[in-house]
Write a protein that holds these residues in place. Structure first.
Motif, PDB file in Angstrom:
ATOM      1  N   SER A  30      -6.974   0.964  -4.765  1.00  0.00           N
ATOM      2  CA  SER A  30      -6.419   0.240  -3.627  1.00  0.00           C
ATOM      3  C   SER A  30      -5.097  -0.425  -3.982  1.00  0.00           C
ATOM      4  CB  SER A  30      -7.422  -0.811  -3.122  1.00  0.00           C
ATOM      5  OG  SER A  30      -7.751  -1.723  -4.154  1.00  0.00           O
ATOM      6  N   LEU A  31      -4.953  -0.902  -5.212  1.00  0.00           N
ATOM      7  CA  LEU A  31      -3.715  -1.553  -5.628  1.00  0.00           C
ATOM      8  C   LEU A  31      -2.565  -0.546  -5.723  1.00  0.00           C
ATOM      9  CD1 LEU A  31      -5.177  -3.901  -8.369  1.00  0.00           C
ATOM     10  CD2 LEU A  31      -4.086  -4.640  -6.249  1.00  0.00           C
ATOM     11  N   ILE A  32      -2.823   0.621  -6.278  1.00  0.00           N
ATOM     12  CA  ILE A  32      -1.771   1.628  -6.427  1.00  0.00           C
ATOM     13  C   ILE A  32      -1.340   2.170  -5.066  1.00  0.00           C
ATOM     14  CG2 ILE A  32      -1.336   3.976  -7.299  1.00  0.00           C
ATOM     15  CD1 ILE A  32      -2.771   3.199  -9.836  1.00  0.00           C
ATOM     16  N   LYS A  33      -2.269   2.278  -4.136  1.00  0.00           N
ATOM     17  CA  LYS A  33      -1.919   2.741  -2.791  1.00  0.00           C
ATOM     18  C   LYS A  33      -0.886   1.831  -2.134  1.00  0.00           C
ATOM     19  CE  LYS A  33      -6.311   4.981  -1.642  1.00  0.00           C
ATOM     20  NZ  LYS A  33      -7.530   4.886  -0.793  1.00  0.00           N
ATOM     21  N   ASN A  34      -0.898   0.565  -2.495  1.00  0.00           N
ATOM     22  CA  ASN A  34      -0.006  -0.412  -1.864  1.00  0.00           C
ATOM     23  C   ASN A  34       1.326  -0.585  -2.590  1.00  0.00           C
ATOM     24  OD1 ASN A  34      -1.826  -1.089   0.233  1.00  0.00           O
ATOM     25  ND2 ASN A  34      -2.963  -2.444  -1.142  1.00  0.00           N
ATOM     26  N   LEU A  35       1.533   0.172  -3.658  1.00  0.00           N
ATOM     27  CA  LEU A  35       2.810   0.087  -4.377  1.00  0.00           C
ATOM     28  C   LEU A  35       3.894   0.871  -3.641  1.00  0.00           C
ATOM     29  CD1 LEU A  35       1.667   0.613  -8.096  1.00  0.00           C
ATOM     30  CD2 LEU A  35       2.218  -1.549  -6.956  1.00  0.00           C
ATOM     31  N   LYS A  39      10.335   1.702  -5.662  1.00  0.00           N
ATOM     32  CA  LYS A  39      10.636   0.605  -6.577  1.00  0.00           C
ATOM     33  C   LYS A  39       9.883   0.734  -7.901  1.00  0.00           C
ATOM     34  CE  LYS A  39      11.563  -2.693  -2.846  1.00  0.00           C
ATOM     35  NZ  LYS A  39      11.157  -3.986  -2.215  1.00  0.00           N
ATOM     36  N   ILE A  40       8.702   1.316  -7.853  1.00  0.00           N
ATOM     37  CA  ILE A  40       7.874   1.456  -9.048  1.00  0.00           C
ATOM     38  C   ILE A  40       7.925   2.900  -9.521  1.00  0.00           C
ATOM     39  CG2 ILE A  40       5.559   1.216 -10.029  1.00  0.00           C
ATOM     40  CD1 ILE A  40       6.788  -1.431  -9.169  1.00  0.00           C
ATOM     41  N   LYS A  41       8.295   3.116 -10.775  1.00  0.00           N
ATOM     42  CA  LYS A  41       8.414   4.469 -11.324  1.00  0.00           C
ATOM     43  C   LYS A  41       7.336   4.786 -12.349  1.00  0.00           C
ATOM     44  CE  LYS A  41      12.040   5.123  -8.836  1.00  0.00           C
ATOM     45  NZ  LYS A  41      11.907   5.948  -7.609  1.00  0.00           N
ATOM     46  N   ARG A  42       6.846   3.752 -13.048  1.00  0.00           N
ATOM     47  CA  ARG A  42       5.856   3.963 -14.098  1.00  0.00           C
ATOM     48  C   ARG A  42       4.663   3.044 -13.882  1.00  0.00           C
ATOM     49  NH1 ARG A  42       8.007   6.173 -19.239  1.00  0.00           N
ATOM     50  NH2 ARG A  42      10.071   6.998 -18.762  1.00  0.00           N
ATOM     51  N   ILE A  43       3.488   3.562 -14.177  1.00  0.00           N
ATOM     52  CA  ILE A  43       2.269   2.766 -14.121  1.00  0.00           C
ATOM     53  C   ILE A  43       1.612   2.851 -15.494  1.00  0.00           C
ATOM     54  CG2 ILE A  43      -0.002   2.493 -13.068  1.00  0.00           C
ATOM     55  CD1 ILE A  43       1.151   3.754 -10.527  1.00  0.00           C
ATOM     56  N   ASN A  64       2.290  10.541  -5.170  1.00  0.00           N
ATOM     57  CA  ASN A  64       3.586  10.050  -5.624  1.00  0.00           C
ATOM     58  C   ASN A  64       3.809  10.454  -7.086  1.00  0.00           C
ATOM     59  OD1 ASN A  64       4.396   8.685  -3.210  1.00  0.00           O
ATOM     60  ND2 ASN A  64       2.911   7.087  -3.687  1.00  0.00           N
ATOM     61  N   ASN A  65       5.066  10.607  -7.457  1.00  0.00           N
ATOM     62  CA  ASN A  65       5.390  11.118  -8.787  1.00  0.00           C
ATOM     63  C   ASN A  65       5.559   9.994  -9.806  1.00  0.00           C
ATOM     64  OD1 ASN A  65       5.442  13.872  -7.997  1.00  0.00           O
ATOM     65  ND2 ASN A  65       7.472  13.561  -7.099  1.00  0.00           N
ATOM     66  N   TYR A  66       4.536   9.157  -9.907  1.00  0.00           N
ATOM     67  CA  TYR A  66       4.574   8.117 -10.929  1.00  0.00           C
ATOM     68  C   TYR A  66       4.390   8.736 -12.321  1.00  0.00           C
ATOM     69  CZ  TYR A  66       3.658   4.791  -7.100  1.00  0.00           C
ATOM     70  OH  TYR A  66       3.724   4.044  -5.947  1.00  0.00           O
ATOM     71  N   ILE A  67       4.992   8.092 -13.304  1.00  0.00           N
ATOM     72  CA  ILE A  67       4.703   8.405 -14.695  1.00  0.00           C
ATOM     73  C   ILE A  67       3.665   7.390 -15.168  1.00  0.00           C
ATOM     74  CG2 ILE A  67       5.652   8.551 -17.034  1.00  0.00           C
ATOM     75  CD1 ILE A  67       8.389   9.103 -15.706  1.00  0.00           C
ATOM     76  N   PHE A  68       2.617   7.853 -15.821  1.00  0.00           N
ATOM     77  CA  PHE A  68       1.645   6.871 -16.289  1.00  0.00           C
ATOM     78  C   PHE A  68       1.538   6.883 -17.802  1.00  0.00           C
ATOM     79  CE2 PHE A  68      -1.606  10.269 -16.114  1.00  0.00           C
ATOM     80  CZ  PHE A  68      -2.470   9.915 -17.144  1.00  0.00           C
TER      81      PHE A  68
END
Length: 301
Positions: A30-35, A39-43, A64-68
């Protein structure tokens, strides 16, 4: 534990960040859905493999194309250990930060696991039998850390439980279409069936920080290595394998069957009291179909 460790290493982080603290299971999704992906590129997950799996599932769901990345504070920490091994670095929390603060990243394989008309994703390993039994059945011993696995191994050696498995798999080099669980298996696929003490499908060199499978396993080659130990193995031989799991030679043991494949189906005997784990998560005991998706997620490596 995660917050304590973060406070010790945050001075090493040289870029802006938002710190999010989860307090219960499934908070992460739920937290990541709201990012805001603009603005946020890496998790970066601070925790064990369970935390990383929750992040993975959430990223895939958001598309989304986040880098983790992974800062290890759990008991297994297989992804972090595998990344450090690839980089020829000792297993420490400080070293796990290096690819993160240096903006190093590469794609790794993510497997899609179809089970009970639902889909899970795996970055680490899928297990049936000895490994899943010791993982889930020692949950109550989490307070003693990785020592729980030694106790679980002793129990497993005493019981020597085996399971009826019927495994169909795509042969390396065969580029057949991607199937689903309900599709008919093509004649070109191979099959192996029997009673097995262990089924372990690995995507990484280290499914746990203190378990080294082999340098032949690459997290970005589009394949799983299926490790099968039949019930014909003696208790003594199995004990020797377990005592040498940190040496990277399990695939060379004459009683160990190793299959390299990018797509497979495991049919189980549901009358048996078994467990299937995906990256350490218990998903029940029923048939599964697995597709390994090559270079499907960008990770700080």
């Amino acid at each position: 534990n995660g917050l304590t460790i973060f406070n010790k290493i945050k001075y090493l982080i040289n870029h802006q960040y938002i710190l999010i603290i989860t307090t219960r299971r499934n908070d992460t999704q739920s937290l990541i859905k709201n990012l805001d992906p603009n603005k946020i590129k890496r998790i970066i997950g601070i925790g064990g493999d369970g935390t990383i799996k929750e992040i993975l599932e959430a990223i895939i769901e958001t598309k989304n194309n986040y880098i983790f990345g992974h800062i290890p504070t759990g008991t297994g920490n297989g992804l972090a250990a595998s990344i450090l091994h690839k980089n020829n670095l000792p297993y420490t929390i400080e070293n796990s930060l290096k690819p993160i603060i240096n903006y190093q990243s590469n794609y790794i394989d993510i497997a899609t696991v179809e089970i009970n008309n639902s889909f899970h994703h795996s970055f680490l390993a899928i297990s049936i039998g000895f490994i899943s039994d010791l993982d889930i059945n020692t949950e109550y011993l989490r307070f003693i850390g990785s020592y729980r696995y030694y106790i679980g191994s002793l129990i497993g050696l005493y019981k020597m439980k085996s399971y009826d498995l019927d495994i169909d798999y795509l042969v390396e080099g065969d580029n057949s279409d991607t199937l689903t669980l309900n599709d008919k298996i093509p004649e070109s696929w191979h099959n192996i069936k029997g009673r097995f003490i262990m089924f372990w499908a690995c995507n990484v060199t280290h499914p746990s920080y203190d378990v080294f499978i082999s340098d032949n396993i690459k997290m970005d080659d589009g394949f799983h290595h299926l490790i099968l130990i039949p019930d014909s193995i003696s208790r003594y031989e199995l004990a020797k394998i377990l005592l040498n799991l940190e040496n990277g030679n399990i695939l060379n043991h004459p009683k160990v069957i190793n299959i390299k494949t990018k797509q497979y189906r495991v049919n189980v005997n549901t009358n048996q009291d078994g467990l299937i784990t995906i990256d350490g998560e218990n998903v029940g005991y029923t048939d599964i179909h697995v597709n390994v998706n090559n270079k499907n997620m960008k990770v700080s490596t």
